[in-house]
Design a protein around this motif. Sequence first.
Motif, short mmCIF file in Angstrom:
data_model
loop_
_atom_site.label_atom_id
_atom_site.label_comp_id
_atom_site.label_asym_id
_atom_site.label_seq_id
_atom_site.Cartn_x
_atom_site.Cartn_y
_atom_site.Cartn_z
N ASP A 77 15.20 41.88 -10.23
CA ASP A 77 15.85 41.37 -9.10
C ASP A 77 15.48 42.06 -7.55
O ASP A 77 15.39 41.29 -6.47
N TYR A 78 14.85 43.41 -7.88
CA TYR A 78 14.25 43.86 -6.27
C TYR A 78 12.88 42.98 -6.01
O TYR A 78 12.46 42.69 -4.84
N LEU A 79 12.05 42.69 -7.29
CA LEU A 79 10.83 41.82 -7.00
C LEU A 79 11.27 40.66 -6.33
O LEU A 79 10.64 40.12 -5.52
N ASP A 80 12.30 39.96 -6.93
CA ASP A 80 12.74 38.52 -6.26
C ASP A 80 13.02 38.55 -4.89
O ASP A 80 12.45 37.91 -4.10
N ARG A 81 13.54 39.79 -4.42
CA ARG A 81 13.86 40.05 -3.20
C ARG A 81 12.85 40.36 -2.34
O ARG A 81 12.61 39.55 -1.09
#
Length: 398
Positions: free
Chosen positions: A238-242
């Motif tokens: 999720d952090y990477l996608d953001r």
Amino acid sequence: MKSSYDILVVGGGPAGALAAKTAARAGNSVCLIEKRSAIGTPVRCAEGVGKELLKEYIKPDPRWISAEIERARLISPDGTTVSLEQDKAGNEVGYVLDRKVFDRELVWQAAEAGADVVVKTRATEPIMENGGVRGAKVLSSGTPAEIRAEVVLAADGTEAQFARRAGLDTTVPLREMMSCAQYLMTGIDIDAGSTDFYLGNEVAPEGYLWVFPKGDRTANVGIGISGRKSRDGSRAKDYLDRFVAKNFPDGKMIEAIVGGVPVCRPLACTVADGLMVIGDAARVVDPLTGGGIGNAMFTGRLAAQVASECISAGDCSKEALMSYDAGWRASHMGRIIERNYKVKEYFITLDDKKLNTLAASIANISLKEFSVSTLIKELIKRNPKMLLELKALKDMLA
Ligand SMILES: Cc1cc2nc3c(=O)[nH]c(=O)nc-3n(C[C@H](O)[C@H](O)[C@H](O)COP(=O)(O)OP(=O)(O)OC[C@H]3O[C@@H](n4cnc5c(N)ncnc54)[C@H](O)[C@@H]3O)c2cc1C
């Protein structure tokens, strides 16, 4: 593949390959087994490695170097950048590898030295006799078999299943298993000579996010966070996608991986009767940087040297093999792991404000002659408000 060898190596990553090569060169009969059908794939790594560190084990070759790195940059939550440039001799600091090719080359060198290399062969459990390890039960292309050996070198990576089945404690506290996600991205604008680390709780709580260039507007963009989820329930992906949506909206993702990096202390004991544990299975990843390739090769080579001596002396008991355990703990690598464990434990306590303060205080100084102790002295001088905390860190490292 024969049914008996001097040394059996379980796992064909950098640890296993260096161990098999070293042991075969010393005149032992050696078998390296790898469960996957091809060495080096799929890659679960950001592929960054120090030049000096690698030089000791293998001659640089453009076939497995994706990019040459001149500096590492730390980017604090408010965007302040600290640049760590070149080593003391002014050399470029590192490479981003092509590990598919690199791992294959290392294993090929082991085979060239005389080791039998067998893929699609998984060690299912140790052969235990009289309280010691005497080889491994394997499934080779689906067929059960047994391989006996004087010494087994367990190089089976983070999960360390072989060592666990042989009775060693391989537990990693949940918070010390960094969960990682990484995209190989292309069509992105990056600094081609810099490995970038983004810090802060918004970007990567108790961890960091990395951008490692691989040439031609391509990079490994990945993240490691402490435990499986952050406090708000977000996962590493999720952090990477953001981050990717914000920073590389036009980039194209070619490959995605997930994995775990143990950022804990090494195993309490890395040997048993007839068994030595090396590389990630021994938990010798650097707890601060997450780098494990060099340490895997170091422990692989050292274990093979000690195993050869013990086989020649006719004693492969735990007591005899302990000189490997004591040897790596007393080595430069062992001391750095211990120091960096403490530094990591300190850094994960810092909130974003403190990270910004520290970064701002050293952003404008030359860190060419960077060493941890000089940096801490400088930080103490420049951050009187954090004096007590930083002094505590300095004492920890004394
Ligand atoms: C997302 C991520 C990013 C990373 N980035 C970096 C980085 O930039 N720089 C760096 O230095 N390190 C990095 N690392 C760590 C690095 O990848 C490892 O430290 C390194 O690969 C360890 O080598 P190894 O030989 O111990 O284990 P591995 O490379 O994991 O090799 C273990 C091998 O054993 C095989 N195996 C497992 N079980 C069995 C079995 N039962 N029988 C037979 N074979 C078996 C596996 O298939 C595998 O091939 C990263 C790790 C991750 C997860």
